[in-house]
Scaffold this motif. Sequence first.
Motif, PDB file in Angstrom:
ATOM      1  N   TYR A  33       1.010  -1.062  -0.380  1.00 10.54           N
ATOM      2  CA  TYR A  33       0.080  -0.390   0.294  1.00 10.54           C
ATOM      3  C   TYR A  33       0.935   1.130  -0.443  1.00 10.54           C
ATOM      4  CZ  TYR A  33      -3.034  -3.377   2.414  1.00 10.54           C
ATOM      5  OH  TYR A  33      -4.249  -4.817   2.298  1.00 10.54           O
ATOM      6  N   TYR A  35       0.276   5.430   0.553  1.00  9.11           N
ATOM      7  CA  TYR A  35      -0.177   5.983   1.993  1.00  9.11           C
ATOM      8  C   TYR A  35       0.037   7.756   2.200  1.00  9.11           C
ATOM      9  CZ  TYR A  35      -3.926   2.541   3.907  1.00  9.11           C
ATOM     10  OH  TYR A  35      -4.530   1.294   3.784  1.00  9.11           O
ATOM     11  N   LEU A  43      -4.123   9.403   7.370  1.00 14.27           N
ATOM     12  CA  LEU A  43      -3.159   8.466   6.465  1.00 14.27           C
ATOM     13  C   LEU A  43      -4.524   8.211   5.349  1.00 14.27           C
ATOM     14  CD1 LEU A  43      -1.568   7.506   9.010  1.00 14.27           C
ATOM     15  CD2 LEU A  43      -0.681   6.045   7.320  1.00 14.27           C
ATOM     16  N   PHE A  45      -4.756   7.087   1.911  1.00 14.31           N
ATOM     17  CA  PHE A  45      -4.836   5.956   0.681  1.00 14.31           C
ATOM     18  C   PHE A  45      -4.554   7.022  -0.004  1.00 14.31           C
ATOM     19  CE2 PHE A  45      -5.601   1.648  -1.455  1.00 14.31           C
ATOM     20  CZ  PHE A  45      -5.805   2.428  -2.691  1.00 14.31           C
ATOM     21  N   TYR A  48      -3.015   0.469  -3.630  1.00 12.73           N
ATOM     22  CA  TYR A  48      -2.772  -0.524  -3.361  1.00 12.73           C
ATOM     23  C   TYR A  48      -2.661  -1.491  -4.619  1.00 12.73           C
ATOM     24  CZ  TYR A  48      -4.674  -5.411  -1.554  1.00 12.73           C
ATOM     25  OH  TYR A  48      -4.840  -6.451  -1.653  1.00 12.73           O
ATOM     26  N   ASP A  56      -5.240  -1.623  -7.279  1.00 12.82           N
ATOM     27  CA  ASP A  56      -6.647  -0.840  -6.924  1.00 12.82           C
ATOM     28  C   ASP A  56      -5.698   1.303  -6.833  1.00 12.82           C
ATOM     29  OD1 ASP A  56      -8.971  -0.555  -4.624  1.00 12.82           O
ATOM     30  OD2 ASP A  56      -8.327   0.526  -5.635  1.00 12.82           O
ATOM     31  N   LEU A  91       3.734   7.662   3.025  1.00  8.19           N
ATOM     32  CA  LEU A  91       4.121   5.739   3.391  1.00  8.19           C
ATOM     33  C   LEU A  91       3.643   4.858   2.481  1.00  8.19           C
ATOM     34  CD1 LEU A  91       2.671   7.296   6.571  1.00  8.19           C
ATOM     35  CD2 LEU A  91       5.039   7.445   6.304  1.00  8.19           C
ATOM     36  N   ARG A  97      -1.838 -10.055   3.560  1.00 11.84           N
ATOM     37  CA  ARG A  97      -3.125  -9.199   3.110  1.00 11.84           C
ATOM     38  C   ARG A  97      -4.212 -10.894   3.817  1.00 11.84           C
ATOM     39  NH1 ARG A  97      -7.974  -7.118   3.592  1.00 11.84           N
ATOM     40  NH2 ARG A  97      -9.365  -7.748   2.830  1.00 11.84           N
TER      41      ARG A  97
END
Lengths: 114, 115
Positions: A33, A35, A43, A45, A48, A56, A91, A97
């Motif tokens: 991910y 962020y 944070l 998003f 992903y 995503d 970040l 997952r």
Amino acid sequence: GAGVSQSPSNKVTEKGKDVELRCDPISGHTALYWYRQSLGQGLEFLIYFQGNSAPDKSGLPSDRFSAERTGGSVSTLTIQRTQQEDSAVYLCASSHRDMDEKLFFGSGTQLSVL
Amino acid sequence: AQSVTQLDSHVSVSEGTPVLLRCNYSSSYSPSLFWYVQHPNKGLQLLLKYTSAATLVKGINGFEAEFKKSETSFHLTKPSAHMSDAAEYFCVVTEPPGGSYIPTFGRGTSLIVHP
């Protein structure tokens, strides 16, 4: 490696320049991910990656932002034609997952656009 | 869509007194809930997580959180604050496959501990 590694730790650039931020996740983590954390904010998003699936990208704020993940490992976030509002800490986090969803974070890249 | 609200941007306590950081969530599924801590100039670290087992979850450094479905809350507590607890705390919600699997972060609560 032992943890998530991000580079550079600090980046100062001029408005209009392109920047590349790198993330090296924990070996074996399939999820990655990105962020963004602005001063005093939570944070936000960005993008992903999960295994070989299509990423995503729903959190990317504009088409100036893009990211790729090569070989299911290292990821690069690219910001083109940087603007002052892009200044933030970027970040990266990785996780198993499908195991326990715990996110392991890197120390971040502090981006300053002058 | 899932969401999370941290009700206080700042919480100030004296050392040795209890800590309460409030978090409410919204989800159409049975979510997983987390608390992360970010110390100054340090990376984010997991404090604890809830994933539909016991509703009272114990984490590191004496913190715990209670999942209350009827109140859609997941408040973080600690009986006695220590100076080293001063940090930013984030409540996070994640939905299972079928929902929004992207971890959604609250805006954070800054915990200030006075001597």
